[in-house]
Design a protein around this motif. Structure first.
Motif, PDB file in Angstrom:
ATOM      1  N   GLN A  39     -10.602 -28.974 -54.819  1.00  0.00           N
ATOM      2  CA  GLN A  39     -11.868 -29.547 -54.322  1.00  0.00           C
ATOM      3  C   GLN A  39     -11.656 -30.264 -52.989  1.00  0.00           C
ATOM      4  O   GLN A  39     -12.478 -30.156 -52.089  1.00  0.00           O
ATOM      5  CB  GLN A  39     -12.484 -30.496 -55.344  1.00  0.00           C
ATOM      6  CG  GLN A  39     -13.192 -29.810 -56.469  1.00  0.00           C
ATOM      7  CD  GLN A  39     -14.242 -28.780 -56.043  1.00  0.00           C
ATOM      8  OE1 GLN A  39     -14.426 -27.802 -56.741  1.00  0.00           O
ATOM      9  NE2 GLN A  39     -14.930 -28.955 -54.942  1.00  0.00           N
ATOM     10  N   ARG A  40     -10.562 -30.993 -52.857  1.00  0.00           N
ATOM     11  CA  ARG A  40     -10.282 -31.687 -51.594  1.00  0.00           C
ATOM     12  C   ARG A  40      -9.993 -30.705 -50.481  1.00  0.00           C
ATOM     13  O   ARG A  40     -10.398 -30.911 -49.341  1.00  0.00           O
ATOM     14  CB  ARG A  40      -9.119 -32.658 -51.775  1.00  0.00           C
ATOM     15  CG  ARG A  40      -9.522 -33.905 -52.559  1.00  0.00           C
ATOM     16  CD  ARG A  40      -8.420 -34.898 -52.659  1.00  0.00           C
ATOM     17  NE  ARG A  40      -7.991 -35.374 -51.344  1.00  0.00           N
ATOM     18  CZ  ARG A  40      -6.837 -35.993 -51.121  1.00  0.00           C
ATOM     19  NH1 ARG A  40      -6.009 -36.222 -52.118  1.00  0.00           N
ATOM     20  NH2 ARG A  40      -6.511 -36.390 -49.916  1.00  0.00           N
ATOM     21  N   ALA A  41      -9.271 -29.627 -50.795  1.00  0.00           N
ATOM     22  CA  ALA A  41      -8.902 -28.646 -49.775  1.00  0.00           C
ATOM     23  C   ALA A  41     -10.081 -27.769 -49.353  1.00  0.00           C
ATOM     24  O   ALA A  41     -10.200 -27.402 -48.188  1.00  0.00           O
ATOM     25  CB  ALA A  41      -7.757 -27.773 -50.274  1.00  0.00           C
ATOM     26  N   PHE A  42     -10.947 -27.439 -50.303  1.00  0.00           N
ATOM     27  CA  PHE A  42     -12.069 -26.525 -50.038  1.00  0.00           C
ATOM     28  C   PHE A  42     -13.366 -27.161 -50.533  1.00  0.00           C
ATOM     29  O   PHE A  42     -14.007 -26.635 -51.438  1.00  0.00           O
ATOM     30  CB  PHE A  42     -11.874 -25.193 -50.762  1.00  0.00           C
ATOM     31  CG  PHE A  42     -10.584 -24.502 -50.439  1.00  0.00           C
ATOM     32  CD1 PHE A  42     -10.401 -23.871 -49.219  1.00  0.00           C
ATOM     33  CD2 PHE A  42      -9.545 -24.489 -51.356  1.00  0.00           C
ATOM     34  CE1 PHE A  42      -9.212 -23.222 -48.930  1.00  0.00           C
ATOM     35  CE2 PHE A  42      -8.351 -23.842 -51.070  1.00  0.00           C
ATOM     36  CZ  PHE A  42      -8.181 -23.205 -49.854  1.00  0.00           C
ATOM     37  N   GLY A  43     -13.744 -28.278 -49.975  1.00  0.00           N
ATOM     38  CA  GLY A  43     -14.893 -29.037 -50.451  1.00  0.00           C
ATOM     39  C   GLY A  43     -16.173 -28.253 -50.581  1.00  0.00           C
ATOM     40  O   GLY A  43     -17.002 -28.541 -51.431  1.00  0.00           O
ATOM     41  N   GLU A  44     -16.354 -27.216 -49.757  1.00  0.00           N
ATOM     42  CA  GLU A  44     -17.601 -26.455 -49.798  1.00  0.00           C
ATOM     43  C   GLU A  44     -17.634 -25.418 -50.916  1.00  0.00           C
ATOM     44  O   GLU A  44     -18.672 -24.880 -51.235  1.00  0.00           O
ATOM     45  CB  GLU A  44     -17.858 -25.778 -48.443  1.00  0.00           C
ATOM     46  CG  GLU A  44     -17.013 -24.547 -48.155  1.00  0.00           C
ATOM     47  CD  GLU A  44     -15.585 -24.826 -47.690  1.00  0.00           C
ATOM     48  OE1 GLU A  44     -14.868 -23.840 -47.417  1.00  0.00           O
ATOM     49  OE2 GLU A  44     -15.174 -25.994 -47.601  1.00  0.00           O
ATOM     50  N   ARG A  45     -16.487 -25.132 -51.519  1.00  0.00           N
ATOM     51  CA  ARG A  45     -16.411 -24.132 -52.581  1.00  0.00           C
ATOM     52  C   ARG A  45     -16.522 -24.799 -53.950  1.00  0.00           C
ATOM     53  O   ARG A  45     -16.287 -25.987 -54.095  1.00  0.00           O
ATOM     54  CB  ARG A  45     -15.072 -23.384 -52.519  1.00  0.00           C
ATOM     55  CG  ARG A  45     -14.834 -22.535 -51.292  1.00  0.00           C
ATOM     56  CD  ARG A  45     -15.907 -21.488 -51.029  1.00  0.00           C
ATOM     57  NE  ARG A  45     -16.221 -20.646 -52.147  1.00  0.00           N
ATOM     58  CZ  ARG A  45     -15.854 -19.391 -52.279  1.00  0.00           C
ATOM     59  NH1 ARG A  45     -15.099 -18.818 -51.385  1.00  0.00           N
ATOM     60  NH2 ARG A  45     -16.229 -18.684 -53.326  1.00  0.00           N
ATOM     61  N   ARG A  46     -16.842 -23.987 -54.934  1.00  0.00           N
ATOM     62  CA  ARG A  46     -16.886 -24.473 -56.311  1.00  0.00           C
ATOM     63  C   ARG A  46     -15.826 -23.726 -57.109  1.00  0.00           C
ATOM     64  O   ARG A  46     -15.675 -22.522 -56.965  1.00  0.00           O
ATOM     65  CB  ARG A  46     -18.272 -24.260 -56.905  1.00  0.00           C
ATOM     66  CG  ARG A  46     -19.312 -25.134 -56.222  1.00  0.00           C
ATOM     67  CD  ARG A  46     -20.660 -25.033 -56.841  1.00  0.00           C
ATOM     68  NE  ARG A  46     -21.042 -23.635 -56.997  1.00  0.00           N
ATOM     69  CZ  ARG A  46     -22.070 -23.234 -57.715  1.00  0.00           C
ATOM     70  NH1 ARG A  46     -22.814 -24.092 -58.347  1.00  0.00           N
ATOM     71  NH2 ARG A  46     -22.362 -21.949 -57.814  1.00  0.00           N
ATOM     72  N   PHE A  47     -15.117 -24.484 -57.950  1.00  0.00           N
ATOM     73  CA  PHE A  47     -14.016 -23.922 -58.720  1.00  0.00           C
ATOM     74  C   PHE A  47     -14.176 -24.240 -60.198  1.00  0.00           C
ATOM     75  O   PHE A  47     -14.636 -25.311 -60.567  1.00  0.00           O
ATOM     76  CB  PHE A  47     -12.676 -24.507 -58.249  1.00  0.00           C
ATOM     77  CG  PHE A  47     -12.349 -24.164 -56.828  1.00  0.00           C
ATOM     78  CD1 PHE A  47     -11.723 -22.974 -56.522  1.00  0.00           C
ATOM     79  CD2 PHE A  47     -12.690 -25.026 -55.801  1.00  0.00           C
ATOM     80  CE1 PHE A  47     -11.426 -22.647 -55.208  1.00  0.00           C
ATOM     81  CE2 PHE A  47     -12.403 -24.714 -54.486  1.00  0.00           C
ATOM     82  CZ  PHE A  47     -11.774 -23.521 -54.193  1.00  0.00           C
ATOM     83  N   ILE A  48     -13.764 -23.292 -61.009  1.00  0.00           N
ATOM     84  CA  ILE A  48     -13.589 -23.516 -62.442  1.00  0.00           C
ATOM     85  C   ILE A  48     -12.079 -23.482 -62.656  1.00  0.00           C
ATOM     86  O   ILE A  48     -11.418 -22.496 -62.301  1.00  0.00           O
ATOM     87  CB  ILE A  48     -14.264 -22.419 -63.279  1.00  0.00           C
ATOM     88  CG1 ILE A  48     -15.771 -22.414 -63.026  1.00  0.00           C
ATOM     89  CG2 ILE A  48     -13.948 -22.598 -64.755  1.00  0.00           C
ATOM     90  CD1 ILE A  48     -16.478 -21.217 -63.631  1.00  0.00           C
ATOM     91  N   VAL A  49     -11.527 -24.558 -63.194  1.00  0.00           N
ATOM     92  CA  VAL A  49     -10.080 -24.654 -63.388  1.00  0.00           C
ATOM     93  C   VAL A  49      -9.796 -24.694 -64.881  1.00  0.00           C
ATOM     94  O   VAL A  49     -10.321 -25.547 -65.597  1.00  0.00           O
ATOM     95  CB  VAL A  49      -9.513 -25.907 -62.676  1.00  0.00           C
ATOM     96  CG1 VAL A  49      -8.011 -26.008 -62.895  1.00  0.00           C
ATOM     97  CG2 VAL A  49      -9.846 -25.880 -61.186  1.00  0.00           C
ATOM     98  N   GLU A  50      -8.967 -23.758 -65.331  1.00  0.00           N
ATOM     99  CA  GLU A  50      -8.614 -23.648 -66.745  1.00  0.00           C
ATOM    100  C   GLU A  50      -7.101 -23.633 -66.901  1.00  0.00           C
ATOM    101  O   GLU A  50      -6.396 -23.036 -66.088  1.00  0.00           O
ATOM    102  CB  GLU A  50      -9.177 -22.347 -67.344  1.00  0.00           C
ATOM    103  CG  GLU A  50     -10.688 -22.286 -67.396  1.00  0.00           C
ATOM    104  CD  GLU A  50     -11.298 -23.242 -68.396  1.00  0.00           C
ATOM    105  OE1 GLU A  50     -10.617 -23.609 -69.375  1.00  0.00           O
ATOM    106  OE2 GLU A  50     -12.454 -23.628 -68.194  1.00  0.00           O
ATOM    107  N   GLY A  51      -6.621 -24.266 -67.952  1.00  0.00           N
ATOM    108  CA  GLY A  51      -5.193 -24.251 -68.247  1.00  0.00           C
ATOM    109  C   GLY A  51      -4.868 -23.292 -69.376  1.00  0.00           C
ATOM    110  O   GLY A  51      -5.661 -23.136 -70.307  1.00  0.00           O
ATOM    111  N   LEU A  52      -3.727 -22.630 -69.278  1.00  0.00           N
ATOM    112  CA  LEU A  52      -3.229 -21.745 -70.328  1.00  0.00           C
ATOM    113  C   LEU A  52      -1.801 -22.147 -70.678  1.00  0.00           C
ATOM    114  O   LEU A  52      -1.051 -22.582 -69.805  1.00  0.00           O
ATOM    115  CB  LEU A  52      -3.192 -20.288 -69.844  1.00  0.00           C
ATOM    116  CG  LEU A  52      -4.504 -19.588 -69.522  1.00  0.00           C
ATOM    117  CD1 LEU A  52      -4.215 -18.192 -68.973  1.00  0.00           C
ATOM    118  CD2 LEU A  52      -5.368 -19.493 -70.765  1.00  0.00           C
ATOM    119  N   ASN A  53      -1.424 -21.995 -71.936  1.00  0.00           N
ATOM    120  CA  ASN A  53      -0.027 -22.210 -72.326  1.00  0.00           C
ATOM    121  C   ASN A  53       0.780 -21.015 -71.835  1.00  0.00           C
ATOM    122  O   ASN A  53       0.641 -19.915 -72.361  1.00  0.00           O
ATOM    123  CB  ASN A  53       0.103 -22.349 -73.844  1.00  0.00           C
ATOM    124  CG  ASN A  53      -0.335 -23.706 -74.320  1.00  0.00           C
ATOM    125  OD1 ASN A  53      -0.145 -24.704 -73.631  1.00  0.00           O
ATOM    126  ND2 ASN A  53      -0.932 -23.759 -75.501  1.00  0.00           N
TER     127      ASN A  53
END
Length: 194
Positions: A39-53
């Motif tokens: 978010q800090r690097a690409f403030g204009e974009r929207r991201f969904i962040v998911e973690g996987l084992n």
């Protein structure tokens, strides 16, 4: 006075689309620092962040720069293999290393994208107290050693060693977040990196 007619402008659909980032760990600190960094690097974009084992294919407690880097790289690569539909894959691996009879701690961050580009970064390093270093040298993982010395439980999913040793001045999310942003440099300044 008449206002000029508005042109019918189509939104850039690719720019509007949420991008999926897969973290090669379900550790909430690693997931949150990734979300914050993107978010800090690409403030204009929207991201969904998911973690996987995801398996790092290295020791539970990597020792040395090479093994720690390899763990981060493997987490990103294996996340990509596990969930190829994402836009970015990231591996974060914490490691330790002996330096002049003291033990240092740090982490490597590796980010891959759909186009085969790879970004890499390493956090700052800090010296661990002798009590923690001794436990790690005896075969204990850093998080376990922290818990034992500081009488905590599951500190690696919280403030971690860096947070406890700085009395919360630097927390683990913040510590990793800067390295995530640094690993994003090839994607931020993409014209300079192939």
């Amino acid at each position: 006075m008449a206002f000029p007619k508005r042109k019918n402008i189509q939104p850039d659909r690719e720019r509007e689309r949420e991008l999926l980032v897969v973290v090669g760990s379900k550790n909430p600190v690693k997931v949150q620092c990734t979300e914050n960094g993107f978010q800090r690097a690409f403030g204009e974009r929207r991201f969904i962040v998911e973690g996987l084992n995801i398996n790092s294919e290295v020791s539970d407690q990597p020792i040395g720069d090479e093994e720690t880097y390899r763990g981060a790289y493997n987490r990103a690569k294996n996340a990509k293999n596990t969930f190829p539909e994402a836009d970015y894959w990231i591996g974060i691996e914490g490691g330790v290393e002996e330096l002049d009879a003291e033990m240092t701690a740090y982490a490597w961050v590796v980010i891959m994208d759909r186009n085969g580009k790879v970004g890499k970064s390493k956090t700052a390093t800090f010296i661990l107290p002798e009590a923690i270093g001794t436990l790690i040298s005896g075969g204990m993982e850093l998080g376990e050693a922290d818990d034992k010395v500081f009488d905590r439980e599951n500190s690696k999913q919280g403030n971690g060693a860096v947070g406890m040793l700085t009395n919360g001045t630097i927390d683990r999310k913040e510590y990793y977040e800067q390295a995530v942003i640094l690993a994003l440099i090839p994607f931020i300044s993409d014209k300079l990196y192939k």
